[in-house]
Design a protein around this motif. Sequence first.
Motif, PDB file in Angstrom:
ATOM      1  N   GLY A  23     -50.010  48.465 -20.696  1.00  0.00           N
ATOM      2  CA  GLY A  23     -50.467  47.237 -20.049  1.00  0.00           C
ATOM      3  C   GLY A  23     -49.741  45.984 -20.510  1.00  0.00           C
ATOM      4  N   VAL A  24     -49.051  46.037 -21.641  1.00  0.00           N
ATOM      5  CA  VAL A  24     -48.303  44.865 -22.123  1.00  0.00           C
ATOM      6  C   VAL A  24     -46.864  44.961 -21.621  1.00  0.00           C
ATOM      7  CG1 VAL A  24     -47.410  43.651 -24.164  1.00  0.00           C
ATOM      8  CG2 VAL A  24     -49.719  44.641 -24.205  1.00  0.00           C
ATOM      9  N   VAL A  25     -46.364  43.883 -21.021  1.00  0.00           N
ATOM     10  CA  VAL A  25     -44.936  43.803 -20.667  1.00  0.00           C
ATOM     11  C   VAL A  25     -44.260  43.009 -21.775  1.00  0.00           C
ATOM     12  CG1 VAL A  25     -43.236  43.024 -18.992  1.00  0.00           C
ATOM     13  CG2 VAL A  25     -45.469  43.862 -18.210  1.00  0.00           C
ATOM     14  N   PHE A  26     -43.485  43.690 -22.592  1.00  0.00           N
ATOM     15  CA  PHE A  26     -42.910  43.077 -23.787  1.00  0.00           C
ATOM     16  C   PHE A  26     -41.623  42.344 -23.427  1.00  0.00           C
ATOM     17  CE2 PHE A  26     -40.652  42.899 -27.826  1.00  0.00           C
ATOM     18  CZ  PHE A  26     -41.670  42.535 -28.696  1.00  0.00           C
ATOM     19  N   LYS A  27     -41.515  41.101 -23.881  1.00  0.00           N
ATOM     20  CA  LYS A  27     -40.309  40.291 -23.668  1.00  0.00           C
ATOM     21  C   LYS A  27     -39.338  40.559 -24.817  1.00  0.00           C
ATOM     22  CE  LYS A  27     -41.864  38.250 -19.993  1.00  0.00           C
ATOM     23  NZ  LYS A  27     -41.249  38.497 -18.685  1.00  0.00           N
ATOM     24  N   ASP A  28     -38.320  41.323 -24.532  1.00  0.00           N
ATOM     25  CA  ASP A  28     -37.349  41.749 -25.550  1.00  0.00           C
ATOM     26  C   ASP A  28     -36.206  40.734 -25.610  1.00  0.00           C
ATOM     27  OD1 ASP A  28     -35.600  43.057 -27.209  1.00  0.00           O
ATOM     28  OD2 ASP A  28     -35.056  44.595 -25.742  1.00  0.00           O
ATOM     29  N   LEU A 100     -53.900  38.286 -31.299  1.00  0.00           N
ATOM     30  CA  LEU A 100     -52.769  38.093 -30.410  1.00  0.00           C
ATOM     31  C   LEU A 100     -52.866  39.086 -29.259  1.00  0.00           C
ATOM     32  CD1 LEU A 100     -49.373  39.092 -32.123  1.00  0.00           C
ATOM     33  CD2 LEU A 100     -51.567  39.859 -32.909  1.00  0.00           C
ATOM     34  N   GLU A 101     -51.834  39.146 -28.387  1.00  0.00           N
ATOM     35  CA  GLU A 101     -51.943  39.942 -27.161  1.00  0.00           C
ATOM     36  C   GLU A 101     -52.228  41.406 -27.483  1.00  0.00           C
ATOM     37  OE1 GLU A 101     -48.494  39.707 -24.593  1.00  0.00           O
ATOM     38  OE2 GLU A 101     -49.596  40.487 -22.874  1.00  0.00           O
ATOM     39  N   TYR A 102     -51.718  41.881 -28.626  1.00  0.00           N
ATOM     40  CA  TYR A 102     -51.884  43.287 -28.979  1.00  0.00           C
ATOM     41  C   TYR A 102     -52.355  43.464 -30.423  1.00  0.00           C
ATOM     42  CZ  TYR A 102     -47.015  41.829 -29.605  1.00  0.00           C
ATOM     43  OH  TYR A 102     -45.878  41.113 -29.885  1.00  0.00           O
ATOM     44  N   ASP A 125     -40.564  32.464 -30.859  1.00  0.00           N
ATOM     45  CA  ASP A 125     -39.845  32.943 -29.668  1.00  0.00           C
ATOM     46  C   ASP A 125     -40.747  32.907 -28.443  1.00  0.00           C
ATOM     47  OD1 ASP A 125     -41.402  35.087 -30.622  1.00  0.00           O
ATOM     48  OD2 ASP A 125     -40.004  36.597 -29.881  1.00  0.00           O
ATOM     49  N   VAL A 126     -41.933  33.535 -28.542  1.00  0.00           N
ATOM     50  CA  VAL A 126     -42.814  33.698 -27.382  1.00  0.00           C
ATOM     51  C   VAL A 126     -44.177  33.073 -27.669  1.00  0.00           C
ATOM     52  CG1 VAL A 126     -44.062  35.415 -25.989  1.00  0.00           C
ATOM     53  CG2 VAL A 126     -41.672  35.827 -26.615  1.00  0.00           C
ATOM     54  N   LEU A 127     -44.687  32.297 -26.695  1.00  0.00           N
ATOM     55  CA  LEU A 127     -46.091  31.875 -26.732  1.00  0.00           C
ATOM     56  C   LEU A 127     -46.836  32.761 -25.743  1.00  0.00           C
ATOM     57  CD1 LEU A 127     -48.354  29.834 -27.546  1.00  0.00           C
ATOM     58  CD2 LEU A 127     -47.724  28.545 -25.499  1.00  0.00           C
ATOM     59  N   ALA A 128     -47.770  33.562 -26.249  1.00  0.00           N
ATOM     60  CA  ALA A 128     -48.551  34.450 -25.379  1.00  0.00           C
ATOM     61  C   ALA A 128     -49.990  33.933 -25.347  1.00  0.00           C
ATOM     62  CB  ALA A 128     -48.431  35.887 -25.867  1.00  0.00           C
ATOM     63  N   THR A 129     -50.903  34.525 -26.119  1.00  0.00           N
ATOM     64  CA  THR A 129     -52.297  34.046 -26.103  1.00  0.00           C
ATOM     65  C   THR A 129     -52.481  32.758 -26.906  1.00  0.00           C
ATOM     66  OG1 THR A 129     -52.916  35.256 -28.088  1.00  0.00           O
ATOM     67  CG2 THR A 129     -53.114  36.430 -25.986  1.00  0.00           C
ATOM     68  N   GLU A 155     -42.710  30.766 -22.683  1.00  0.00           N
ATOM     69  CA  GLU A 155     -44.186  30.689 -22.587  1.00  0.00           C
ATOM     70  C   GLU A 155     -44.648  31.657 -21.506  1.00  0.00           C
ATOM     71  OE1 GLU A 155     -45.529  26.777 -21.454  1.00  0.00           O
ATOM     72  OE2 GLU A 155     -47.614  27.443 -21.188  1.00  0.00           O
ATOM     73  N   LEU A 156     -45.587  32.540 -21.854  1.00  0.00           N
ATOM     74  CA  LEU A 156     -46.182  33.440 -20.868  1.00  0.00           C
ATOM     75  C   LEU A 156     -47.426  32.730 -20.326  1.00  0.00           C
ATOM     76  CD1 LEU A 156     -45.873  36.873 -22.753  1.00  0.00           C
ATOM     77  CD2 LEU A 156     -44.137  35.588 -21.479  1.00  0.00           C
ATOM     78  N   ALA A 157     -47.247  31.967 -19.247  1.00  0.00           N
ATOM     79  CA  ALA A 157     -48.286  31.031 -18.806  1.00  0.00           C
ATOM     80  C   ALA A 157     -49.576  31.745 -18.420  1.00  0.00           C
ATOM     81  CB  ALA A 157     -47.766  30.198 -17.643  1.00  0.00           C
TER      82      ALA A 157
HETATM   83  N1  LIG Z   1     -45.558  40.206 -24.083  1.00  0.00           N
HETATM   84  C1  LIG Z   1     -44.981  39.853 -25.238  1.00  0.00           C
HETATM   85  N2  LIG Z   1     -43.647  40.012 -25.405  1.00  0.00           N
HETATM   86  C2  LIG Z   1     -43.063  39.654 -26.568  1.00  0.00           C
HETATM   87  N3  LIG Z   1     -43.716  39.122 -27.591  1.00  0.00           N
HETATM   88  C3  LIG Z   1     -45.029  38.949 -27.466  1.00  0.00           C
HETATM   89  N4  LIG Z   1     -45.956  38.455 -28.314  1.00  0.00           N
HETATM   90  C4  LIG Z   1     -47.147  38.519 -27.713  1.00  0.00           C
HETATM   91  N5  LIG Z   1     -47.048  39.028 -26.486  1.00  0.00           N
HETATM   92  C5  LIG Z   1     -45.725  39.298 -26.306  1.00  0.00           C
END
Ligand SMILES: Nc1ncnc2[nH]cnc12
Length: 176
Positions: A23-28, A100-102, A125-129, A155-157
């Motif tokens: 369910g998580v789409v990870f931003k690599d 956090l998201e996970y 790097d990433v702003l998630a929750t 930012e993951l809006a």
């Molecule tokens: N979806 C995501 N991708 C990369 N880093 C994260 N940190 C929290 N959620 C993330």
Amino acid sequence: MPQDLDRLIAKSVRDVPDFPEPGVVFKDITPLLADSEVFGAVVAAVADHHRGATVDHVVGLEARGFIFAAPIALALGAAFVPVRKSGKLPSDTLSATYDLEYGTATVEMHTDAIAPGGRVLIVDDVLATGGTGRAAVDLVRRAGGTVVGFSVLMELAFLQGREKLADVELHALSVV
Ligand SMILES: Nc1ncnc2[nH]cnc12
Ligand SMILES: O=P(O)(O)OC[C@H]1O[C@H](OP(=O)(O)OP(=O)(O)O)[C@H](O)[C@@H]1O
């Protein structure tokens, strides 16, 4: 130019579905780091955005935040300060636990890392929750610092992390 950079970032960050959990789409960000032009442009853009403000410390959030925060600190002539996952820093620490998201995590910062009244830019790097960011802002304030900005690559809006950081000047190079 910012729009160009936004496009370059979108092209060089890879989506990895179902990592580290379903369910998580990870931003690599590793393809972006492998491209010195884009990596350099990201560092320059964040440093330029904050050059007018006096920044005494740049706080980087372990681990991916370190990669961006350290060169940004050098570019601004500021002190680099690590916020680390628990149990890694050797001297006296302040700590904060967050979701956090996970999962959940605890981060720490040395109690003497920020000069009294020091002006602090936080970089990740990433702003998630927003859980990590909120914990970092609170650590800096408890240590006596003033947060002058919070910069992220992406930012993951849809996760609305911005709402947890309403009391901070939030700067995202790219919003998805
Ligand atoms: N979806 C995501 N991708 C990369 N880093 C994260 N940190 C929290 N959620 C993330
Ligand atoms: O806004 P949030 O929901 O708190 O998520 C964002 C945080 O999650 C990731 O770190 P992670 O804890 O996965 O650690 P890493 O940098 O060591 O991979 C990312 O680098 C941010 O620090």
